[in-house]
Structures are given as structure tokens and as C-alpha cells.
Scaffold this motif. Structure first.
Motif, PDB file in Angstrom:
ATOM      1  N   UNK A  86       0.844  -1.205   0.000  1.00 60.01           N
ATOM      2  CA  UNK A  86       0.000   0.000   0.000  1.00 60.01           C
ATOM      3  C   UNK A  86       0.874   1.246   0.000  1.00 60.01           C
ATOM      4  N   UNK A  87       1.903   1.270   0.828  1.00 59.80           N
ATOM      5  CA  UNK A  87       2.801   2.432   0.858  1.00 59.80           C
ATOM      6  C   UNK A  87       3.520   2.596  -0.472  1.00 59.80           C
ATOM      7  N   UNK A  88       3.895   1.504  -1.086  1.00 58.00           N
ATOM      8  CA  UNK A  88       4.538   1.567  -2.397  1.00 58.00           C
ATOM      9  C   UNK A  88       3.567   2.089  -3.448  1.00 58.00           C
ATOM     10  N   UNK A  89       2.297   1.707  -3.344  1.00 59.98           N
ATOM     11  CA  UNK A  89       1.281   2.201  -4.278  1.00 59.98           C
ATOM     12  C   UNK A  89       1.079   3.697  -4.127  1.00 59.98           C
ATOM     13  N   UNK A  90       1.083   4.186  -2.899  1.00 57.94           N
ATOM     14  CA  UNK A  90       0.917   5.622  -2.688  1.00 57.94           C
ATOM     15  C   UNK A  90       2.114   6.410  -3.220  1.00 57.94           C
ATOM     16  N   UNK A  91       3.291   5.851  -3.099  1.00 59.65           N
ATOM     17  CA  UNK A  91       4.472   6.489  -3.684  1.00 59.65           C
ATOM     18  C   UNK A  91       4.400   6.437  -5.211  1.00 59.65           C
ATOM     19  N   UNK A  92       3.884   5.330  -5.743  1.00 56.32           N
ATOM     20  CA  UNK A  92       3.723   5.217  -7.188  1.00 56.32           C
ATOM     21  C   UNK A  92       2.694   6.177  -7.733  1.00 56.32           C
ATOM     22  N   UNK A  93       1.746   6.579  -6.904  1.00 54.67           N
ATOM     23  CA  UNK A  93       0.734   7.531  -7.337  1.00 54.67           C
ATOM     24  C   UNK A  93       1.391   8.871  -7.710  1.00 54.67           C
ATOM     25  N   UNK A  94       2.415   9.263  -6.977  1.00 58.27           N
ATOM     26  CA  UNK A  94       3.109  10.515  -7.296  1.00 58.27           C
ATOM     27  C   UNK A  94       3.786  10.435  -8.665  1.00 58.27           C
ATOM     28  N   UNK A  95       4.350   9.278  -8.963  1.00 62.46           N
ATOM     29  CA  UNK A  95       4.972   9.079 -10.275  1.00 62.46           C
ATOM     30  C   UNK A  95       3.914   9.123 -11.368  1.00 62.46           C
ATOM     31  N   UNK A  96       2.758   8.494 -11.112  1.00 65.52           N
ATOM     32  CA  UNK A  96       1.671   8.494 -12.099  1.00 65.52           C
ATOM     33  C   UNK A  96       1.156   9.902 -12.340  1.00 65.52           C
ATOM     34  N   UNK A  97       1.071  10.720 -11.305  1.00 66.51           N
ATOM     35  CA  UNK A  97       0.611  12.100 -11.486  1.00 66.51           C
ATOM     36  C   UNK A  97       1.570  12.877 -12.377  1.00 66.51           C
ATOM     37  N   UNK A  98       2.865  12.635 -12.201  1.00 69.73           N
ATOM     38  CA  UNK A  98       3.841  13.316 -13.061  1.00 69.73           C
ATOM     39  C   UNK A  98       3.712  12.857 -14.506  1.00 69.73           C
TER      40      UNK A  98
END
Length: 101
Positions: A86-98
Motif C-alpha cells: 500500500x505504501x509503495x502504491x501511494x508512492x507510485x501515485x506521485x509518479x503516475x501524477x507526473x
């Protein structure tokens, strides 16, 4: 020990599949929002802000649904790994937003 390594590899595979599917689904859903050319004289931040907030909220809903489903399916001895994903997914969300902008 080797068996636990296989479980982590399975988890990584399913995590990556989940991330790719959710990214393309949300990219399709928010494609009509925002402005492509952000460097126009009349451009405001509001359309792109709405796109970003919608993406974040829908992404968090998808992650919560996945957590509820996976926590019911996975045996209890592997549930400890779930929060790390879950924490990795939330960090990946920032990459997806970029990437989405």
C-alpha cells in the motif's frame, strides 16, 4: 526461505499488473479534463487541479478496494506484507501524477 521469496515475486507481479491497469483506466477516465497546453496566456490552474484531485481520489478508492479484497483472500501469514504494498502504491501515485500531466 526460498518459498517466501516466491511469494514476494508473485506479490510484485500482481502489484505491477494492478498499477498498470489502474493507471490506464484512470488515464482514460480523466482524459477529458484539464488542458494539454499549460503554457497559454489564458490558462488557469483550475482545470488541471480538478484533473489531479479526481485522479488522486479515484486512485485511493481503487487502492482501498484492492486492499479489502486482497486482505480477505490472502492467508493471514502473508497479510503483514500488505501495508508495504500500500505504501509503495501511494508512492507510485506521485509518479503516475507526473506522467499523466
Amino acid at each position: 526461505m526460498a518459498e517466501q521469496k516466491h511469494y514476494r515475486l508473485y506479490g510484485l507481479f500482481f502489484f505491477l499488473v494492478f498499477e498498470v491497469v489502474v493507471f490506464f483506466l484512470l488515464q482514460y477516465l480523466v482524459s477529458g479534463m484539464g488542458m494539454d497546453n499549460q503554457y497559454q496566456a489564458q490558462n488557469t490552474i483550475v482545470p488541471n487541479w480538478v484533473k489531479a484531485v479526481t485522479f488522486i481520489l479515484l486512485y485511493i478508492v481503487c487502492v482501498l478496494i484492492a486492499v479489502v479484497l486482497v486482505s480477505n483472500i490472502v492467508p493471514s501469514k502473508h497479510r503483514g506484507q500488505l501495508m508495504g504494498w500500500v505504501y509503495l502504491a501511494l508512492a507510485g501515485m506521485l509518479v503516475m501524477l507526473a506522467v499523466i500531466f
